[in-house]
Design a protein around this motif. Structure first.
Motif, PDB file in Angstrom:
ATOM      1  N   ALA A 100      -8.262 -12.867   2.043  1.00 40.26           N
ATOM      2  CA  ALA A 100      -7.242 -11.746   2.822  1.00 40.26           C
ATOM      3  C   ALA A 100      -6.033 -11.994   2.357  1.00 40.26           C
ATOM      4  O   ALA A 100      -5.399 -10.896   2.278  1.00 40.26           O
ATOM      5  N   GLY A 101      -5.491 -13.134   2.165  1.00 45.95           N
ATOM      6  CA  GLY A 101      -3.955 -13.194   1.894  1.00 45.95           C
ATOM      7  C   GLY A 101      -3.113 -12.572   2.903  1.00 45.95           C
ATOM      8  O   GLY A 101      -2.083 -12.245   2.699  1.00 45.95           O
ATOM      9  N   MET A 102      -3.503 -12.948   4.130  1.00 49.94           N
ATOM     10  CA  MET A 102      -2.727 -12.491   5.254  1.00 49.94           C
ATOM     11  C   MET A 102      -2.868 -13.204   6.401  1.00 49.94           C
ATOM     12  O   MET A 102      -4.025 -14.031   6.684  1.00 49.94           O
ATOM     13  N   LEU A 112       2.046 -11.885   4.892  1.00 51.85           N
ATOM     14  CA  LEU A 112       1.193 -11.180   3.758  1.00 51.85           C
ATOM     15  C   LEU A 112       1.522 -11.896   2.340  1.00 51.85           C
ATOM     16  O   LEU A 112       2.782 -12.194   2.043  1.00 51.85           O
ATOM     17  N   GLN A 113       0.496 -12.430   1.756  1.00 52.21           N
ATOM     18  CA  GLN A 113       0.904 -13.148   0.327  1.00 52.21           C
ATOM     19  C   GLN A 113       0.965 -11.931  -0.915  1.00 52.21           C
ATOM     20  O   GLN A 113       0.265 -10.951  -0.520  1.00 52.21           O
ATOM     21  N   GLY A 129      -2.228  -5.810   1.375  1.00 55.70           N
ATOM     22  CA  GLY A 129      -0.932  -5.290   1.051  1.00 55.70           C
ATOM     23  C   GLY A 129      -0.938  -4.383   0.035  1.00 55.70           C
ATOM     24  O   GLY A 129      -0.300  -3.613  -0.115  1.00 55.70           O
ATOM     25  N   GLU A 130      -2.071  -4.514  -0.892  1.00 57.40           N
ATOM     26  CA  GLU A 130      -2.393  -3.600  -2.213  1.00 57.40           C
ATOM     27  C   GLU A 130      -2.398  -2.153  -1.727  1.00 57.40           C
ATOM     28  O   GLU A 130      -2.231  -1.240  -2.567  1.00 57.40           O
ATOM     29  N   VAL A 131      -3.139  -1.914  -0.591  1.00 56.13           N
ATOM     30  CA  VAL A 131      -3.443  -0.811  -0.075  1.00 56.13           C
ATOM     31  C   VAL A 131      -2.411  -0.167   0.729  1.00 56.13           C
ATOM     32  O   VAL A 131      -2.659   1.065   1.280  1.00 56.13           O
ATOM     33  N   GLY A 132      -1.406  -0.720   0.983  1.00 59.26           N
ATOM     34  CA  GLY A 132      -0.176  -0.266   2.096  1.00 59.26           C
ATOM     35  C   GLY A 132       0.116  -0.782   3.152  1.00 59.26           C
ATOM     36  O   GLY A 132       0.899  -0.562   3.993  1.00 59.26           O
TER      37      GLY A 132
END
Length: 462
Positions: A266-268, A294-295, A301-304
């Motif tokens: 997830a990186g979050m 958010l990492q 994060g990549e999708v906004g």
């Protein structure tokens, strides 16, 4: 004639009627008896006997009861190997001998024996296990054409459904208990090492039921019995089962030959939105999961998506905690996409988020200290998302992690997953920093490590 008619009627009333027993197909038939359902499902539920070697202390350390001195001096009491037995249950998932059980039943076992209802016995080995999920997949040796249970889509399970729990409570032999699904989406830490997302049932579950089957009225597996919430040690009507959707991911990865269970990254970080947080975010009600961290490179994060956004659904199902979000990610699996619904500034929007594995960036740069160095065979690495996932560390830490304590590290107080912060007052930012600091040490070493969010000081003389 009238007397003969009476005798005929009495005979019809008193004589037993033997009808062909069939698996019930509707609610009315089920209300009469569970016997046909049990006859169909019980052969696929097995008893598991496991042995493991554990190290036990031969005498008590004077510092063992004091957390400060235990961390300061380490565990210096001598140990000796001892055989520990465990008893539990399992469910056969395929005719060629794949069985699911709880990790706490078979994890780290050196000898596993599986006994079927028809008294056949098989040796078994763990092919995939995960302590955090408390699930393990076994493979029975030289097994074929075994009875097995099909998995049911967990998203179709509803509160109030009739269920049966089948297992081996207290080692008395295979036992069946009935109840209903009492609740869904029970998330968090229930007991032992099990964390995540559970179904709740009032079907009695007792020690020995762990790893057994929770089945629906269609005879399919809807969950693996895992834990009870009790003060007395017995079933008090609150039992927990891991949904079959999670089991499906485990069997898929086991068949693919994976040695370690893989979860999407997830990186979050996030937290449940309660009434107070809802007010500060401008929401009219509590519910959802607010993104708090958010990492870099996070697929969310990549999708906004950003910090402060509130995720309210994943693939059409409500999300109210980080555990629920992780569950829906896990059952989707790496390589899939999930549709996430999030709220920002009072407006709802859908995002398609790709499920990816945790990246190895920055590189681990692993090192292992040599036999002639201060802490022989101590293994260190840089922290990255893959390391975070492997050791279940909090999001966003930086620094150097202990991958292996080596020959002396455990005796001096080091643990797997410890984050090295300082050695003799020198800040540690890479494995090579740690090696250099230890090499320059003279008569004593003072180490500051982060463990469970707390700083721990370890000292020892060379």
């Amino acid at each position: 004639m009238f007397r003969a008619l009476i005798l005929t009627l009495l005979t019809m009333v008193t004589l037993p009627v033997y009808a062909d027993q069939k698996v019930p197909t509707n609610q009315a038939q089920i209300s009469l008896s569970f016997a046909p359902l049990v006859k169909q499902a019980a052969p696929a539920v097995v008893n598991i006997y496991a042995k493991r070697i554990v190290q036990t202390q031969t005498r008590s350390s004077p510092f063992a009861s004091d957390p400060f001195f235990r961390d300061f001096f380490g565990d210096l009491a001598p140990t000796r190997p001892q055989v520990q037995n465990s008893l539990g249950s399992g469910v056969i998932l395929s005719g060629d001998g794949y069985v699911v059980s709880n990790y706490h039943v078979v994890g780290q076992a050196t000898d596993i024996r599986v006994v079927l209802k028809d008294r056949r016995e098989f040796a078994a080995e763990v092919v995939l296990g995960d302590e955090a999920s408390d699930l393990a997949i076994l493979r029975l040796k030289d097994a074929e054409d075994l009875p097995f249970l099909a998995l049911r889509d967990s998203n179709t399970v509803e509160v109030g459904e009739l269920v049966l729990a089948i297992g081996n409570p207290f080692g008395v032999g295979q036992t069946v208990s009935s109840g209903i699904i009492s609740g869904l989406a029970r998330s968090g830490k229930v007991t032992g090492s099990a964390r995540g997302y559970f179904m709740q049932t009032d079907a009695p579950i007792n020690p020995g039921n762990s790893g057994g089957a929770l089945i629906g009225m269609d005879g399919t597996l809807i969950g693996v019995n895992t834990a009870i919430l009790t003060r007395s040690g017995g079933s008090n009507g609150i039992g927990f089962a891991i949904p079959a959707a999670m089991v499906e991911q485990f069997i898929t990865q086991a068949r693919a030959g994976l040695a370690q269970f893989q979860r999407p990254w997830a990186g979050m970080g996030g937290q449940t939105v309660d009434a107070d947080l809802a007010g500060s975010l401008g929401l009219d009600r509590s519910g959802g999961m607010a993104i708090t961290q958010l990492q870099e490179g996070s697929p969310f994060g990549e999708v906004g998506l950003g910090v402060g956004d509130v995720i309210v659904a994943a693939n059409g199902f409500e999300v109210n905690s980080p555990s629920e979000m992780l569950y829906y990610m896990t059952i989707a699996g790496i390589g899939a996409d999930i549709e996430v619904t999030a709220v920002r500034d009072g407006k709802s929007r859908d995002y398609a988020v790709a499920m990816i594995g945790p990246p190895e960036l920055p590189p681990r740069a692993e090192i292992t200290l040599g036999e002639d160095e201060i802490l022989p065979f101590l293994q260190l690495a840089n922290v990255n998302p893959a390391v975070l996932s492997e050791f279940q560390l909090p999001i966003l830490p930086e620094g150097v992690v202990v991958l292996d304590t080596g020959r002396l590290g455990a005796r001096l107080g080091l643990q797997l997953g410890d984050l090295l912060r300082e050695i003799n007052g020198i800040e540690i930012n890479s494995p090579m920093d740690a090696r250099a600091a230890l090499k320059d040490a003279r008569r004593s070493v003072s180490m500051v490590v982060e463990r469970g969010g707390q700083l721990v000081l370890l000292r020892f003389r060379i």
